[in-house]
Motif scaffolding. Structure first.
Motif, mmCIF file in Angstrom:
data_model
loop_
_atom_site.group_PDB
_atom_site.id
_atom_site.type_symbol
_atom_site.label_atom_id
_atom_site.label_comp_id
_atom_site.label_asym_id
_atom_site.label_seq_id
_atom_site.Cartn_x
_atom_site.Cartn_y
_atom_site.Cartn_z
ATOM 1 N N ARG A 79 0.846 -1.196 0.000
ATOM 2 C CA ARG A 79 0.000 0.000 0.000
ATOM 3 C C ARG A 79 0.880 1.243 0.000
ATOM 4 O O ARG A 79 1.993 1.214 0.526
ATOM 5 N N TYR A 80 0.395 2.332 -0.520
ATOM 6 C CA TYR A 80 1.186 3.560 -0.521
ATOM 7 C C TYR A 80 0.263 4.779 -0.510
ATOM 8 O O TYR A 80 -0.925 4.678 -0.830
ATOM 9 N N ASP A 81 0.800 5.913 -0.106
ATOM 10 C CA ASP A 81 0.085 7.180 -0.168
ATOM 11 C C ASP A 81 0.474 7.916 -1.436
ATOM 12 O O ASP A 81 1.675 8.101 -1.714
ATOM 13 N N PHE A 82 -0.535 8.357 -2.213
ATOM 14 C CA PHE A 82 -0.233 9.214 -3.356
ATOM 15 C C PHE A 82 0.615 10.406 -2.918
ATOM 16 O O PHE A 82 0.517 10.881 -1.779
ATOM 17 N N ARG A 83 1.406 10.942 -3.824
ATOM 18 C CA ARG A 83 2.015 12.244 -3.553
ATOM 19 C C ARG A 83 0.884 13.243 -3.248
ATOM 20 O O ARG A 83 -0.197 13.199 -3.837
ATOM 21 N N GLY A 84 1.121 14.094 -2.279
ATOM 22 C CA GLY A 84 0.090 15.042 -1.880
ATOM 23 C C GLY A 84 -0.890 14.506 -0.861
ATOM 24 O O GLY A 84 -1.816 15.214 -0.462
ATOM 25 N N HIS A 85 -0.705 13.256 -0.432
ATOM 26 C CA HIS A 85 -1.641 12.613 0.486
ATOM 27 C C HIS A 85 -0.897 11.944 1.638
ATOM 28 O O HIS A 85 0.259 11.518 1.495
ATOM 29 N N GLY A 86 -1.615 11.797 2.765
ATOM 30 C CA GLY A 86 -1.096 11.024 3.876
ATOM 31 C C GLY A 86 0.280 11.486 4.327
ATOM 32 O O GLY A 86 0.516 12.673 4.551
ATOM 33 N N SER A 87 1.202 10.541 4.416
ATOM 34 C CA SER A 87 2.554 10.842 4.890
ATOM 35 C C SER A 87 3.535 11.105 3.755
ATOM 36 O O SER A 87 4.739 11.278 4.011
ATOM 37 N N SER A 88 3.050 11.117 2.519
ATOM 38 C CA SER A 88 3.925 11.411 1.382
ATOM 39 C C SER A 88 4.135 12.912 1.237
ATOM 40 O O SER A 88 3.364 13.723 1.765
ATOM 41 N N ASP A 89 5.174 13.283 0.502
ATOM 42 C CA ASP A 89 5.452 14.692 0.255
ATOM 43 C C ASP A 89 4.352 15.317 -0.603
ATOM 44 O O ASP A 89 3.605 14.606 -1.299
ATOM 45 N N VAL A 90 4.311 16.653 -0.566
ATOM 46 C CA VAL A 90 3.268 17.401 -1.271
ATOM 47 C C VAL A 90 3.913 18.356 -2.274
ATOM 48 O O VAL A 90 4.199 19.512 -1.948
ATOM 49 N N PRO A 91 4.161 17.895 -3.501
ATOM 50 C CA PRO A 91 4.662 18.829 -4.515
ATOM 51 C C PRO A 91 3.604 19.884 -4.841
ATOM 52 O O PRO A 91 2.406 19.630 -4.761
ATOM 53 N N THR A 92 4.059 21.068 -5.228
ATOM 54 C CA THR A 92 3.139 22.106 -5.665
ATOM 55 C C THR A 92 2.833 21.939 -7.149
ATOM 56 O O THR A 92 3.545 21.242 -7.875
ATOM 57 N N GLY A 93 1.759 22.576 -7.603
ATOM 58 C CA GLY A 93 1.405 22.539 -9.009
ATOM 59 C C GLY A 93 0.541 21.351 -9.375
ATOM 60 O O GLY A 93 0.128 20.558 -8.523
ATOM 61 N N ALA A 94 0.266 21.261 -10.679
ATOM 62 C CA ALA A 94 -0.600 20.201 -11.190
ATOM 63 C C ALA A 94 0.121 18.865 -11.211
ATOM 64 O O ALA A 94 1.308 18.792 -11.542
ATOM 65 N N TYR A 95 -0.584 17.798 -10.839
ATOM 66 C CA TYR A 95 -0.074 16.442 -10.993
ATOM 67 C C TYR A 95 -0.608 15.886 -12.319
ATOM 68 O O TYR A 95 -1.481 16.461 -12.964
ATOM 69 N N SER A 96 -0.085 14.737 -12.705
ATOM 70 C CA SER A 96 -0.569 14.044 -13.901
ATOM 71 C C SER A 96 -0.565 12.554 -13.626
ATOM 72 O O SER A 96 0.170 12.077 -12.752
ATOM 73 N N PHE A 97 -1.360 11.808 -14.370
ATOM 74 C CA PHE A 97 -1.339 10.360 -14.180
ATOM 75 C C PHE A 97 -0.075 9.745 -14.752
ATOM 76 O O PHE A 97 0.312 8.653 -14.332
ATOM 77 N N ASP A 98 0.597 10.430 -15.674
ATOM 78 C CA ASP A 98 1.922 9.972 -16.076
ATOM 79 C C ASP A 98 2.852 9.956 -14.868
ATOM 80 O O ASP A 98 3.582 8.994 -14.639
#
Length: 273
Positions: A64-83
């Protein structure tokens, strides 16, 4: 590319992606079992699968993992992409030396699952797409969502909206501890994590490329889902060759509303010969 992995004391692990962000993940189950990777809904953490772990780990090594921007993962700024969200998974699998895995994604996690099966089919064995979509336009609604989440002073209204979209009225009234757990996940999700993910949802369209998926695929729909409508699951099933569609009498969080039915469908599919 150097991918750094380190472990904390609470069984939550981290690795660093190629673009320099830490992603939190967890492994449960026997080390010699086939690997099953799980991907979450937007606004949740890897703990949205907690109720499934005891049964799944009887058969699988569960990642299991946390998406970037969620939970305990880091939060990059700007738009994300599914790529990029898909690459996060591939880099994690590479770091853990998992060459090929089963993959179960719900909602936004189901979009990541589609991306993986389209772009890296050699890495995905069996695929489960739960309460998800191949397209969630038009883009204007997501621009509005981005604006709302970045500008609102009180995230409670947004959290309440998610709860109404995820659960039936009777659960909102009677199963308050479960709903409260998920509401707290939304409240503790970083605003930029939401905004970046909304941008990814705004920009994706896999209605045609889904035909490239070759993995054996189970599609799980919610009969009363108002987020990813049953017609969305039907379209995926019609597009992905030799896929199977199961419709459960649920809203959006099928693994929470009907956990036994959800698990039965998933295990029957993943363990079939």
């Amino acid at each position: 590319m150097t991918l750094n992995i380190f472990t904390t004391n609470n069984e939550l692990n981290f690795f660093t992606t190629g673009d320099g962000y830490r992603i939190a993940y967890r492994l449960d189950g026997p080390e010699d079992a086939p690997v099953l990777a799980l991907a979450n809904s937007i606004g949740t953490t890897l703990h949205m699968w907690d109720r499934q772990i005891p049964e799944l780990t009887k058969h699988f090594r569960v990642l299991r993992y946390d998406f970037r921007g969620h939970g305990s993962s880091d939060v990059p700024t700007g738009a994300y992409s599914f790529d990029r969200l898909g690459r996060d998974v591939i880099e994690l699998l590479d770091a853990l030396q998992f060459n090929r895995v089963h993959f179960l994604g719900l909602s936004m996690g189901g979009v990541v699952a589609q991306w993986l099966s389209i772009h890296t089919p050699e890495r995905i064995d069996r695929l489960v797409l739960a309460n998800t979509s191949s397209y969630l336009g038009p883009s204007e609604q997501w621009d509005q969502q981005i604006s709302n989440v970045l500008q609102t002073e009180d995230m409670s209204e947004i959290a309440d909206m998610f709860m109404r979209n995820w659960f039936p009225p009777e659960m909102l009234e009677k199963e308050r501890s479960i709903v409260s757990t998920f509401r707290n996940m939304v409240l503790h999700t970083n605003r930029q994590g939401f905004a970046g993910s909304f941008a990814a949802i705004r920009d994706f369209d896999m209605r045609r490329t889904g035909a490239l998926i070759k993995s054996p695929t189970l599609v799980i729909a919610g009969q009363y889902d108002t987020v990813t409508l049953p017609s969305h699951s039907e379209l995926i099933s019609q597009t992905v060759p030799n896929s199977k569609l199961v419709i459960l009498p649920v809203v959006h969080m099928s693994n929470i509303q009907l956990p036994d039915d959800f698990l039965n469908a998933v295990l029957k599919f993943l363990l079939s010969k």
